[in-house]
Design a protein around this motif. Sequence first.
Motif, PDB file in Angstrom:
ATOM      1  N   HIS A   6       4.903  13.888  -8.774  1.00 44.72           N
ATOM      2  CA  HIS A   6       5.617  12.940  -9.894  1.00 44.72           C
ATOM      3  C   HIS A   6       7.302  13.407 -10.193  1.00 44.72           C
ATOM      4  O   HIS A   6       7.488  14.657 -10.731  1.00 44.72           O
ATOM      5  CB  HIS A   6       4.959  13.162 -11.259  1.00 44.72           C
ATOM      6  CG  HIS A   6       5.220  12.277 -12.323  1.00 44.72           C
ATOM      7  ND1 HIS A   6       4.259  11.335 -12.747  1.00 44.72           N
ATOM      8  CD2 HIS A   6       6.070  12.219 -13.066  1.00 44.72           C
ATOM      9  CE1 HIS A   6       4.936  10.596 -13.615  1.00 44.72           C
ATOM     10  NE2 HIS A   6       5.930  11.129 -14.078  1.00 44.72           N
ATOM     11  N   GLN A  62     -10.017   5.782 -11.834  1.00 47.35           N
ATOM     12  CA  GLN A  62      -9.207   4.741 -12.766  1.00 47.35           C
ATOM     13  C   GLN A  62      -9.868   3.203 -12.600  1.00 47.35           C
ATOM     14  O   GLN A  62      -9.687   2.521 -13.584  1.00 47.35           O
ATOM     15  CB  GLN A  62      -7.900   4.545 -12.576  1.00 47.35           C
ATOM     16  CG  GLN A  62      -7.178   5.700 -13.134  1.00 47.35           C
ATOM     17  CD  GLN A  62      -5.813   6.162 -12.548  1.00 47.35           C
ATOM     18  OE1 GLN A  62      -5.154   6.479 -11.591  1.00 47.35           O
ATOM     19  NE2 GLN A  62      -4.745   5.600 -13.658  1.00 47.35           N
ATOM     20  N   GLU A  71      -0.067  14.769  -7.886  1.00 45.81           N
ATOM     21  CA  GLU A  71       0.866  15.081  -8.965  1.00 45.81           C
ATOM     22  C   GLU A  71       0.364  16.157  -9.724  1.00 45.81           C
ATOM     23  O   GLU A  71      -0.260  16.508 -10.749  1.00 45.81           O
ATOM     24  CB  GLU A  71       0.733  13.780 -10.160  1.00 45.81           C
ATOM     25  CG  GLU A  71       1.489  12.837  -9.706  1.00 45.81           C
ATOM     26  CD  GLU A  71       1.408  11.514 -10.969  1.00 45.81           C
ATOM     27  OE1 GLU A  71       0.957  11.813 -12.031  1.00 45.81           O
ATOM     28  OE2 GLU A  71       2.239  10.774 -10.455  1.00 45.81           O
ATOM     29  N   PHE A  95      -0.753  -1.478 -15.871  1.00 47.45           N
ATOM     30  CA  PHE A  95       0.153  -1.160 -14.992  1.00 47.45           C
ATOM     31  C   PHE A  95      -0.209  -2.175 -13.557  1.00 47.45           C
ATOM     32  O   PHE A  95       0.543  -2.063 -12.671  1.00 47.45           O
ATOM     33  CB  PHE A  95      -0.279   0.322 -14.329  1.00 47.45           C
ATOM     34  CG  PHE A  95       0.612   1.336 -15.164  1.00 47.45           C
ATOM     35  CD1 PHE A  95       2.000   1.768 -14.665  1.00 47.45           C
ATOM     36  CD2 PHE A  95       0.228   1.889 -16.138  1.00 47.45           C
ATOM     37  CE1 PHE A  95       2.691   2.442 -15.622  1.00 47.45           C
ATOM     38  CE2 PHE A  95       0.682   2.745 -16.840  1.00 47.45           C
ATOM     39  CZ  PHE A  95       2.091   3.215 -16.472  1.00 47.45           C
ATOM     40  N   ASN A 150       6.348   9.978  -6.639  1.00 43.47           N
ATOM     41  CA  ASN A 150       5.708   9.070  -7.578  1.00 43.47           C
ATOM     42  C   ASN A 150       6.786   9.049  -8.519  1.00 43.47           C
ATOM     43  O   ASN A 150       7.155  10.010  -9.245  1.00 43.47           O
ATOM     44  CB  ASN A 150       4.685   9.592  -8.243  1.00 43.47           C
ATOM     45  CG  ASN A 150       3.240   9.677  -7.345  1.00 43.47           C
ATOM     46  OD1 ASN A 150       3.365   9.383  -6.360  1.00 43.47           O
ATOM     47  ND2 ASN A 150       2.053  10.073  -7.759  1.00 43.47           N
ATOM     48  N   GLU A 191       4.052   5.921  -5.539  1.00 45.90           N
ATOM     49  CA  GLU A 191       3.814   5.356  -6.814  1.00 45.90           C
ATOM     50  C   GLU A 191       5.084   4.895  -7.276  1.00 45.90           C
ATOM     51  O   GLU A 191       6.203   5.689  -7.161  1.00 45.90           O
ATOM     52  CB  GLU A 191       3.065   6.438  -7.960  1.00 45.90           C
ATOM     53  CG  GLU A 191       1.709   6.358  -7.470  1.00 45.90           C
ATOM     54  CD  GLU A 191       0.919   7.102  -8.709  1.00 45.90           C
ATOM     55  OE1 GLU A 191       1.399   7.057  -9.755  1.00 45.90           O
ATOM     56  OE2 GLU A 191      -0.186   7.828  -8.433  1.00 45.90           O
ATOM     57  N   TRP A 194      -6.125   7.116 -17.907  1.00 50.51           N
ATOM     58  CA  TRP A 194      -6.054   8.439 -18.582  1.00 50.51           C
ATOM     59  C   TRP A 194      -6.399   8.606 -20.082  1.00 50.51           C
ATOM     60  O   TRP A 194      -6.926   7.796 -20.630  1.00 50.51           O
ATOM     61  CB  TRP A 194      -5.433   9.291 -17.739  1.00 50.51           C
ATOM     62  CG  TRP A 194      -4.993   9.270 -16.243  1.00 50.51           C
ATOM     63  CD1 TRP A 194      -4.049   8.664 -15.559  1.00 50.51           C
ATOM     64  CD2 TRP A 194      -6.169   9.492 -15.409  1.00 50.51           C
ATOM     65  NE1 TRP A 194      -4.511   8.659 -14.558  1.00 50.51           N
ATOM     66  CE2 TRP A 194      -5.806   9.201 -14.173  1.00 50.51           C
ATOM     67  CE3 TRP A 194      -7.343  10.180 -15.397  1.00 50.51           C
ATOM     68  CZ2 TRP A 194      -6.308   9.416 -12.810  1.00 50.51           C
ATOM     69  CZ3 TRP A 194      -8.202  10.033 -14.161  1.00 50.51           C
ATOM     70  CH2 TRP A 194      -7.492   9.926 -12.806  1.00 50.51           C
TER      71      TRP A 194
HETATM   72  O1  IFM Z   1      -1.874   6.187 -13.721  1.00 49.75           O
HETATM   73  C1  IFM Z   1      -1.163   7.127 -13.213  1.00 49.75           C
HETATM   74  C2  IFM Z   1      -1.685   7.535 -11.855  1.00 49.75           C
HETATM   75  O2  IFM Z   1      -2.696   8.219 -12.070  1.00 49.75           O
HETATM   76  C3  IFM Z   1      -0.707   8.837 -11.567  1.00 49.75           C
HETATM   77  N1  IFM Z   1       0.469   8.678 -11.706  1.00 49.75           N
HETATM   78  C4  IFM Z   1       1.144   7.924 -12.675  1.00 49.75           C
HETATM   79  C5  IFM Z   1       0.325   6.765 -13.275  1.00 49.75           C
HETATM   80  C6  IFM Z   1       0.759   5.948 -14.549  1.00 49.75           C
HETATM   81  O3  IFM Z   1       0.907   6.984 -15.621  1.00 49.75           O
END
Ligand code: IFM
Length: 458
Positions: A256, A40, A194, A417, A299, A361, A409
């Motif tokens: 997640h 990212q 995740e 974010f 997360n 997260e 993504w």
């Molecule tokens: O950006 C993503 C991350 O890579 C994985 N968890 C959720 C985030 C927000 O969608």
Amino acid sequence: MIRERLGLPKRRAHRRLGAGERLLALPSGFLWGAATADQQIERQQPSDWTAFEERAVRERRGIAGVDQAARWLAHKSDFDSHVADDVARAADMGHCAHRFSMSWARLFPREDMAAPDPAGVEFYGRVLDELHRQRMTPFVTLFHFASPAWLWRPDRDDRRGIERPDAPDRLAHLATTLIDAFGDRVRHWCTINEPVVLAYLGYLEGTFPPNEKRGGPLAADAVLAALLRMHEAAAAALREGARRRGTSVQVGIAQHVRTFVPWRNRAPLDVVTAAVIERLFVRRFLDQAMPSCDYVGVNEYGRAYVETELRRPLAYQVRHADPSDADDDASELGWAPDEHAFEDRLVALSRRYRKPIYVLENGTAEAALDDVRRQRQLVRHTQAMARAVQRGADVRGYFHWSLVDNFEWAEGFAPRFGLYAIDYDAGCSRSARGSVEVFRHLTRDNGVPAELWARLGR
Ligand code: IFM
């Protein structure tokens, strides 16, 4: 519990903590930080994701806002030239830990490599040096959605990627390489980010590579089984590497979690379907992976509503917010945060697995520099964590997603974010969002100060 089964949590989710709320501190030694992932923000080597990105740009579809993506993809690598100042930005917020991933494709760009690419090792060594200089504890992820392009070449039986029979050995090889190279500096490892999201978006919804749409919620089972084997092989390799060095490791996965609640509180099929999805999406993989984990990595991204149709019970819909509900506070991606669900989740995970929890997260998409929604979320979720700890949950750290804006993504660059905003058209310059100052106060007080609570907590 019975109230929840009857579908009442949707109502309860909007209870706000009151003015009389007693503000609580997190335990001493609590780890505060932010999280990032290689694909990212970093320079790329060919991976399943770079292939997807190139295809999306060529065919002008597949990634939301593909025009921006085409312009900005080249710049996403800017973390490479900002390592020292980005780490300093995190330290300046009082962060004492940082979660990031080491790119599998960058370390092993070719299939026949026994030893990693020295430039990749040098780069991650540099990141660790900076974290060390700032006295920050690193949490390293091995596999955060992207994997090397070579893993996706079909084998003789036409199996690719995660489903290749040698995928567990390949990830274990990466794990061994990294613990040999960095085991003196890294104790906390996360094998896979995740896994259930990867299986769901890649093999059922088709929005992530390999963009398959296999029918029915159980159709990704083989993929999940393969991901579990990969996790177990990597965890074993990390432990074996630590044993050889005479050190110890803490290994986990990042799961997640969404809190699935019925769209209509009194529709039995919504209630039952929400409970089944919750089980499949959140619990099942964790139950299987936990025996080989030292901690639970969470997360957390809020609530999701499940709506069914009696005539077509399998064609349920998942909504991430309720637009008719003014209290929903949904993000720019339409996701509704829920600090009560967060608190209950931490307590439930702690009771179920009896292991330490790290929130790996938690965050929201909001572009404005005065990011009030993110500030509210930081404050409310911090107090929710402290309340969970008071109720017995062993929560040891919180990593905000994310330190800087990044490539989200299939959603491209639109959702922001970052605690820091990036201007991709101006040399990737960084600007602090309002949350940076808020975060400083949270780390300084190891909890929510009264002034912040009065302004943002209720
Ligand atoms: O950006 C993503 C991350 O890579 C994985 N968890 C959720 C985030 C927000 O969608």
